[in-house]
Design an enzyme around this catalytic site. Structure first.
Site, PDB file in Angstrom:
ATOM      1  N   ALA A  52       8.602  -3.857 -32.377  1.00  0.00           N
ATOM      2  CA  ALA A  52       7.965  -4.574 -33.486  1.00  0.00           C
ATOM      3  C   ALA A  52       8.839  -5.730 -33.971  1.00  0.00           C
ATOM      4  CB  ALA A  52       7.674  -3.612 -34.631  1.00  0.00           C
ATOM      5  N   GLU A  53      10.167  -5.504 -34.029  1.00  0.00           N
ATOM      6  CA  GLU A  53      11.070  -6.564 -34.460  1.00  0.00           C
ATOM      7  C   GLU A  53      11.123  -7.687 -33.424  1.00  0.00           C
ATOM      8  OE1 GLU A  53      12.316  -7.363 -37.107  1.00  0.00           O
ATOM      9  OE2 GLU A  53      13.932  -8.760 -36.653  1.00  0.00           O
ATOM     10  N   TYR A  54      11.107  -7.320 -32.128  1.00  0.00           N
ATOM     11  CA  TYR A  54      11.061  -8.331 -31.075  1.00  0.00           C
ATOM     12  C   TYR A  54       9.798  -9.173 -31.226  1.00  0.00           C
ATOM     13  CZ  TYR A  54      10.868 -10.513 -26.462  1.00  0.00           C
ATOM     14  OH  TYR A  54      10.803 -11.425 -25.445  1.00  0.00           O
ATOM     15  N   SER A  60      13.321  -9.784   8.074  1.00  0.00           N
ATOM     16  CA  SER A  60      12.876  -8.414   7.859  1.00  0.00           C
ATOM     17  C   SER A  60      14.056  -7.468   8.064  1.00  0.00           C
ATOM     18  CB  SER A  60      11.759  -8.066   8.841  1.00  0.00           C
ATOM     19  OG  SER A  60      10.694  -8.963   8.730  1.00  0.00           O
ATOM     20  N   LEU A  61      13.808  -6.176   7.833  1.00  0.00           N
ATOM     21  CA  LEU A  61      14.814  -5.149   8.074  1.00  0.00           C
ATOM     22  C   LEU A  61      14.321  -4.200   9.151  1.00  0.00           C
ATOM     23  CD1 LEU A  61      15.909  -4.078   4.475  1.00  0.00           C
ATOM     24  CD2 LEU A  61      17.277  -5.346   6.124  1.00  0.00           C
ATOM     25  N   GLU A  68      20.756   0.802  -2.113  1.00  0.00           N
ATOM     26  CA  GLU A  68      19.846   0.655  -3.249  1.00  0.00           C
ATOM     27  C   GLU A  68      18.433   1.028  -2.815  1.00  0.00           C
ATOM     28  OE1 GLU A  68      20.686  -3.915  -2.344  1.00  0.00           O
ATOM     29  OE2 GLU A  68      20.072  -3.534  -4.385  1.00  0.00           O
ATOM     30  N   LYS A  77      14.595   0.992  -1.835  1.00  0.00           N
ATOM     31  CA  LYS A  77      13.691  -0.011  -1.259  1.00  0.00           C
ATOM     32  C   LYS A  77      12.394   0.038  -2.058  1.00  0.00           C
ATOM     33  CE  LYS A  77      11.693  -1.647   3.069  1.00  0.00           C
ATOM     34  NZ  LYS A  77      10.331  -1.828   2.543  1.00  0.00           N
ATOM     35  N   ASP A  85       8.757  -0.623  -3.383  1.00  0.00           N
ATOM     36  CA  ASP A  85       7.495  -0.870  -2.685  1.00  0.00           C
ATOM     37  C   ASP A  85       6.749  -1.981  -3.418  1.00  0.00           C
ATOM     38  OD1 ASP A  85       4.735   1.221  -1.538  1.00  0.00           O
ATOM     39  OD2 ASP A  85       5.680  -0.553  -0.703  1.00  0.00           O
ATOM     40  N   ARG A  90       7.860 -14.427   0.388  1.00  0.00           N
ATOM     41  CA  ARG A  90       8.562 -14.396   1.663  1.00  0.00           C
ATOM     42  C   ARG A  90       7.761 -15.126   2.739  1.00  0.00           C
ATOM     43  NH1 ARG A  90       8.361 -11.670   6.347  1.00  0.00           N
ATOM     44  NH2 ARG A  90      10.299 -11.344   7.469  1.00  0.00           N
ATOM     45  N   GLU A 126      12.546  -8.153  -5.285  1.00  0.00           N
ATOM     46  CA  GLU A 126      11.215  -7.561  -5.149  1.00  0.00           C
ATOM     47  C   GLU A 126      10.474  -7.637  -6.478  1.00  0.00           C
ATOM     48  OE1 GLU A 126      11.040  -6.555  -2.079  1.00  0.00           O
ATOM     49  OE2 GLU A 126       9.239  -5.344  -1.847  1.00  0.00           O
ATOM     50  N   TYR A 147      17.744  -8.037  -4.973  1.00  0.00           N
ATOM     51  CA  TYR A 147      18.437  -7.239  -3.957  1.00  0.00           C
ATOM     52  C   TYR A 147      19.451  -8.053  -3.147  1.00  0.00           C
ATOM     53  CZ  TYR A 147      14.673  -8.977  -0.830  1.00  0.00           C
ATOM     54  OH  TYR A 147      13.780  -9.742  -0.120  1.00  0.00           O
ATOM     55  N   LYS A 199      23.361  -1.652   3.246  1.00  0.00           N
ATOM     56  CA  LYS A 199      23.912  -2.918   3.717  1.00  0.00           C
ATOM     57  C   LYS A 199      25.429  -2.791   3.850  1.00  0.00           C
ATOM     58  CE  LYS A 199      20.394  -5.477   1.124  1.00  0.00           C
ATOM     59  NZ  LYS A 199      20.148  -6.400   0.001  1.00  0.00           N
ATOM     60  N   LYS A 254      13.875   4.989   5.742  1.00  0.00           N
ATOM     61  CA  LYS A 254      12.604   5.254   5.084  1.00  0.00           C
ATOM     62  C   LYS A 254      12.457   6.733   4.727  1.00  0.00           C
ATOM     63  CE  LYS A 254       9.952   2.270   4.751  1.00  0.00           C
ATOM     64  NZ  LYS A 254       9.045   1.589   5.673  1.00  0.00           N
ATOM     65  N   CYS A 296      -7.022   0.445  36.432  1.00  0.00           N
ATOM     66  CA  CYS A 296      -6.951  -0.323  35.188  1.00  0.00           C
ATOM     67  C   CYS A 296      -8.338  -0.419  34.554  1.00  0.00           C
ATOM     68  CB  CYS A 296      -6.410  -1.712  35.486  1.00  0.00           C
ATOM     69  SG  CYS A 296      -6.498  -2.846  34.083  1.00  0.00           S
ATOM     70  N   CYS A 301      -9.421  -4.395  35.028  1.00  0.00           N
ATOM     71  CA  CYS A 301      -9.655  -5.085  36.301  1.00  0.00           C
ATOM     72  C   CYS A 301      -9.835  -4.152  37.485  1.00  0.00           C
ATOM     73  CB  CYS A 301      -8.508  -6.054  36.589  1.00  0.00           C
ATOM     74  SG  CYS A 301      -6.942  -5.239  36.987  1.00  0.00           S
ATOM     75  N   CYS A 312      -0.591  -1.662  34.780  1.00  0.00           N
ATOM     76  CA  CYS A 312      -1.575  -2.195  35.720  1.00  0.00           C
ATOM     77  C   CYS A 312      -0.835  -3.058  36.736  1.00  0.00           C
ATOM     78  CB  CYS A 312      -2.615  -3.021  34.976  1.00  0.00           C
ATOM     79  SG  CYS A 312      -3.628  -4.069  36.043  1.00  0.00           S
ATOM     80  N   CYS A 323      -5.545  -9.554  36.325  1.00  0.00           N
ATOM     81  CA  CYS A 323      -6.122  -8.707  35.280  1.00  0.00           C
ATOM     82  C   CYS A 323      -6.507  -9.574  34.084  1.00  0.00           C
ATOM     83  CB  CYS A 323      -5.119  -7.635  34.870  1.00  0.00           C
ATOM     84  SG  CYS A 323      -5.725  -6.541  33.582  1.00  0.00           S
TER      85      CYS A 323
END
Length: 668
Positions: free
Chosen positions: A33-35, A81-82, A113, A115, A117, A136, A173, A225, A290, A314, A408, A411, A426, A432
C-alpha cells in the site's frame, strides 16, 4: 520548479530501490500500500509536469502504443542452445569429459542454477540504461520486444551504481510465476477466451503481444542467467561472481544459484532442487551447470549449436500412458529407415501427442514393443516425444511384432542394416525419392546454397514434374520449366532463375555443407574448407589427413572418405562445376596496407558481423576502436547506425559503407 524536479527525482530513486529490494533481494521494507502511494504521487507529479518525464521512470512500465509488427534485432554474440543430459550417468560422463578436455585431475568447479521454463531474452544496456530487448529467435537474430520488456517490473530500466561497462548485454529468462499463470487463465476463462496450456506458453504469448499494455497485465518476471556482449569496462572472471555483480546492479538472479566444488556437490544440488521443485512458485524443468571460470570456458569452446562448458541436467518429464496403434517407417535424407510410433492421441507435457520417435530396431527390441501395446510416453521440454516403456502386463492377445521392411517404403530398393550400425538404410541413394527430396531441401537451405524462393513445396513440385533428378539439375532450370508449376507466374519464375544464378558463387565451406555428407555440419565444413586448398584436394584426402584435423574423428573421417570414394558423388561435384558453380576458396591475406589507420564499426552489417569485420581489419594492420574521436580515420557504418555516426559527422571523420570498407580492405 527546482523543488518539484528534485522531489520527482527522489521519488524515482525511492521506488527504484524498493523495486530492487522486492524483485532482486526478495526483502521488501515497505508494504504494498505504501509503495502504491509513492507510485501514485510520482505519477500525479509527472502528469502535472510532462516536461519532467523520463523513459527510465518507474511509471513508464504500463505499455506504449500497440505495434503493427516486430522488428528484427541481430545479436552481437550468438545466443546458443544447451545440450541436455537426463540421468546421473550422462551428467557424470559430461563432468568427466569436461575435466579431460581441460587436462584436469582435480575436481572442477561449476556454477549451478535452475533452468526456468520460460522464454530466453537479451537485454542491452547502454551507459546503464535499457536500450532494447530481444527474443533469442534463431540464436543469431531475434525479435525486438523492447516495448514489452519495459513493462516487466523486475527488469531495471536503469542499472544501479556506476560499476558497469558502457555497453552490457544481460541474458536471462522471462517467465510467468504460478500465481500469475492461474490469474491469467482465470481472467481468460471469465472472458470466454482461449486458455494457456502452461506457464511457458503463457510467458511466450504475453511477451510477444503487439500491445505492450497487455504484456504489462500478465505478471511476468525476469531472471538473469548470464551476460553476453560487453564493451567499455571489466567484468568478474567467473560466472558465479558475475551473477553476484549483476545483482548489485539491480538485475534479478536466481536465489537458488549455487557454487558446486566437485561432482558430488553437483549431484547433491540436483537431488536437493528436485525435491524442492514442487514447492517453488515457478516452473523449472532442470538445472543448468556451467564451468565457473571464464578462462576454462574459453578453452573448452563451442560446437555449432552449444557450448562445451555447460549442460542442462533435465528433471524427469511428464509421462502418460497410451496405445501403440501402428509403427510406420520413414526414410530420411541420408537413407536412414526410421520407425515412428503412431499413437492414440494423449495429452503430455503441455501438448497432445500422437506420434513418437522409436529411433531404430534395436530400441524396439529393447522395449519389447508390439503393435497394440499400452506404452508410456515421455516428453522432456521441447524434445520430440518418445516411447520409454512397454506395459507388458496389459498386452492384448492380438498384439503384433514390429518387423523391419525388406524394401524401402519410398523407392522399393533393398533395406540394409550393417552389423556395426543400429540404423537401417535404404540402398537406393539418389534413386530414392525421399532421399532426393530431403537432399534437395538441404542443398538449397539458408546455410548451404541459400537459393531464395526455392522452398520445400517448390522442391517437391520440381521432383514430381521430373525437372530435378539430382541437385545439379537445379542449375539447368529455365523460366519455361518453372512456368509449368502451379502458382508460378512470370515474375516469380524470373526471380527464382535470378536467385539460382546468384547462388552459383558460393563459399567453399557452404559448398561442402550443401553436399550433405553424414555428420558433416557447419563446424566441420569450415574446418575442411580451411584445411584443403581446393575441392580436388579434399576429394583426394587420405584418412590420415582427415584425422589430423580438429572436429574430425574416425567416424566422420570414414563418412567423408566413403562419400568421395563413390563415383556418383564425384560425378555430382563435377556436374555442379560444369553447370557454372564457382567455389570461393579462403584466401589468407598478408597485406598490412591499413597499418596506422584507426577504424570504428557501428550499425548492422549485411555480409559481416562486427567481430568478423574487426578481425579482417586487424589482419591488415588496422586498429579498431570502440569509440569515435578526432584520431579516428574511418567509421564503417551499417544499417541503424546511431550516435557514433552523428559524432563522426561532427568531427569530420570519413564514413564508409560496408561495400566501401570491403573495397578498401582488398585494395592492397
Amino acid at each position: 520548479m527546482q523543488d518539484i524536479r528534485e522531489h520527482i527525482a527522489s521519488l524515482r530513486d525511492d521506488l527504484n530501490q524498493h523495486n530492487y529490494r522486492y524483485y532482486v533481494l526478495d526483502n521488501p521494507i515497505i508494504p504494498d500500500a505504501e509503495y502504491d502511494r509513492l507510485f501514485q504521487e510520482l505519477k500525479q507529479l509527472e502528469d502535472a509536469h510532462p516536461e519532467l518525464r523520463s523513459p527510465e521512470s518507474p511509471t513508464e512500465r504500463v505499455g506504449a502504443q500497440p505495434l503493427s509488427a516486430f522488428q528484427q534485432i541481430k545479436h552481437k554474440l550468438p545466443m546458443l542452445s544447451l545440450d541436455n543430459v537426463f540421468d546421473e550417468q550422462e551428467f557424470s560422463q559430461f563432468y568427466t569429459r569436461t575435466q579431460e578436455r581441460l587436462g584436469l585431475a582435480e575436481p572442477l568447479e561449476f556454477a549451478a542454477e535452475p533452468k526456468l521454463d520460460g522464454v530466453a531474452v537479451s537485454l542491452f544496456y547502454e551507459k546503464g540504461k535499457l536500450a532494447y530487448g530481444a527474443t533469442r529467435g534463431d540464436g543469431v537474430t531475434g525479435e525486438d520486444i523492447t516495448h514489452n520488456v519495459r513493462t516487466i517490473s523486475s527488469i531495471p530500466l536503469a542499472l544501479l551504481g556506476a560499476d558497469y561497462p558502457a555497453q552490457l548485454e544481460v541474458r536471462g529468462e522471462v517467465y510467468m510465476p504460478a500465481a500469475a499463470f492461474e490469474k491469467t487463465n482465470a481472467a481468460a476463462e471469465k472472458a470466454g477466451e482461449r486458455l494457456f496450456v502452461n506457464p511457458r506458453n503463457a510467458a511466450s504469448g504475453s511477451l510477444r503481444q503487439l500491445d505492450p499494455s497487455v504484456t504489462a497485465k500478465r505478471g511476468l518476471r525476469f531472471c538473469a542467467y548470464s551476460i553476453g556482449f560487453f564493451d567499455g569496462g571489466q567484468v568478474p572472471s567467473n560466472h558465479f561472481n558475475v551473477m553476484a555483480w549483476l545483482q548489485s546492479l539491480g538485475i534479478p538472479i536466481s536465489p537458488e544459484l549455487r557454487l558446486c566444488k566437485n561432482l558430488d556437490d553437483c549431484l547433491a544440488y540436483y537431488a536437493s532442487l528436485a525435491n524442492k521443485r514442487p514447492t517453488l512458485p515457478y516452473e523449472i524443468d532442470g538445472i543448468v551447470f556451467k564451468v565457473n571460470a571464464f578462462s576454462d570456458q574459453k578453452e573448452l569452446g563451442f560446437v555449432s549449436r552449444a557450448p562445451r562448458w555447460a549442460v542442462a541436467y533435465k528433471f524427469p518429464a511428464q509421462e502418460a500412458v497410451t496405445t501403440l496403434k501402428n509403427v510406420e517407417f520413414q526414410v530420411g535424407r541420408t537413407g536412414a529407415v526410421t520407425p515412428v510410433a503412431r499413437l492414440e492421441p494423449v495429452f503430455v507435457g503441455g501438448v497432445t501427442v500422437s506420434n513418437a520417435t522409436l529411433h531404430n530396431m534395436d530400441e524396439i527390441e529393447r522395449l519389447d514393443l508390439r503393435i497394440g501395446d499400452r506404452v508410456v510416453i515421455h516428453r522432456a521440454g521441447d524434445v520430440i516425444p518418445k516411447v520409454v516403456r512397454t506395459i507388458v502386463e496389459q498386452r492384448p492377445v492380438d498384439a503384433r511384432r514390429v518387423v523391419l521392411p525388406q524394401s524401402c517404403p519410398e523407392c522399393g530398393s533393398p533395406v540394409e542394416k550393417l552389423e556395426e550400425e543400429s540404423v537401417a538404410r535404404c540402398t537406393g541413394n539418389l534413386m530414392c525419392a525421399a532421399q532426393l527430396k530431403e537432399a534437395m531441401k538441404h542443398f538449397v537451405s539458408r546455410k548451404a546454397f541459400d537459393i531464395d524462393g526455392m522452398g520445400d513445396k517448390l522442391v517437391e513440385q520440381l521432383i514430381a514434374k521430373d525437372l530435378l533428378s539430382d541437385v545439379a539439375d537445379i542449375f539447368t532450370l529455365r523460366e519455361g520449366d518453372l512456368r509449368l508449376l502451379e502458382r508460378m507466374g512470370e515474375k516469380s519464375a524470373q526471380k527464382l532463375v535470378a536467385a539460382i544464378a546468384r547462388a552459383r558463387e558460393i563459399e567453399f565451406s557452404r559448398f561442402i555443407y550443401a553436399l550433405g555428407i553424414r555428420e558433416v555440419g557447419e563446424t566441420t565444413s569450415r574446418t575442411l574448407a580451411e584445411a584443403f586448398e581446393s575441392m580436388d584436394a579434399l576429394m583426394k584426402a587420405s584418412q590420415d589427413e582427415l584425422l589430423g584435423l580438429k572436429d574430425v574423428g574416425p567416424v566422420v573421417a570414414k563418412h567423408i572418405g566413403h562419400f568421395f570414394m563413390a563415383d556418383n558423388n564425384r560425378r555430382l561435384v563435377q556436374r555442379l562445376l560444369d553447370h557454372g558453380v564457382r567455389i570461393q576458396y579462403p584466401v589468407i591475406e598478408t597485406s598490412q596496407h591499413l597499418s596506422g589507420l584507426t577504424f570504428v564499426i557501428t550499425g548492422t552489417l549485411a555480409d559481416y558481423t562486427r567481430d568478423e569485420m574487426k578481425a579482417v581489419l586487424i589482419a591488415r594492420g588496422a586498429k579498431v576502436s570502440g569509440s569515435i574521436s578526432k584520431n579516428t580515420d574511418y567509421l564503417v557504418a551499417g544499417e541503424s547506425a546511431g550516435s557514433k555516426l552523428k559524432k563522426a559527422e561532427e568531427l569530420g571523420v570519413r564514413i564508409l559503407t560496408e561495400h566501401e570498407a570491403v573495397q578498401l580492405i582488398h585494395d592492397a
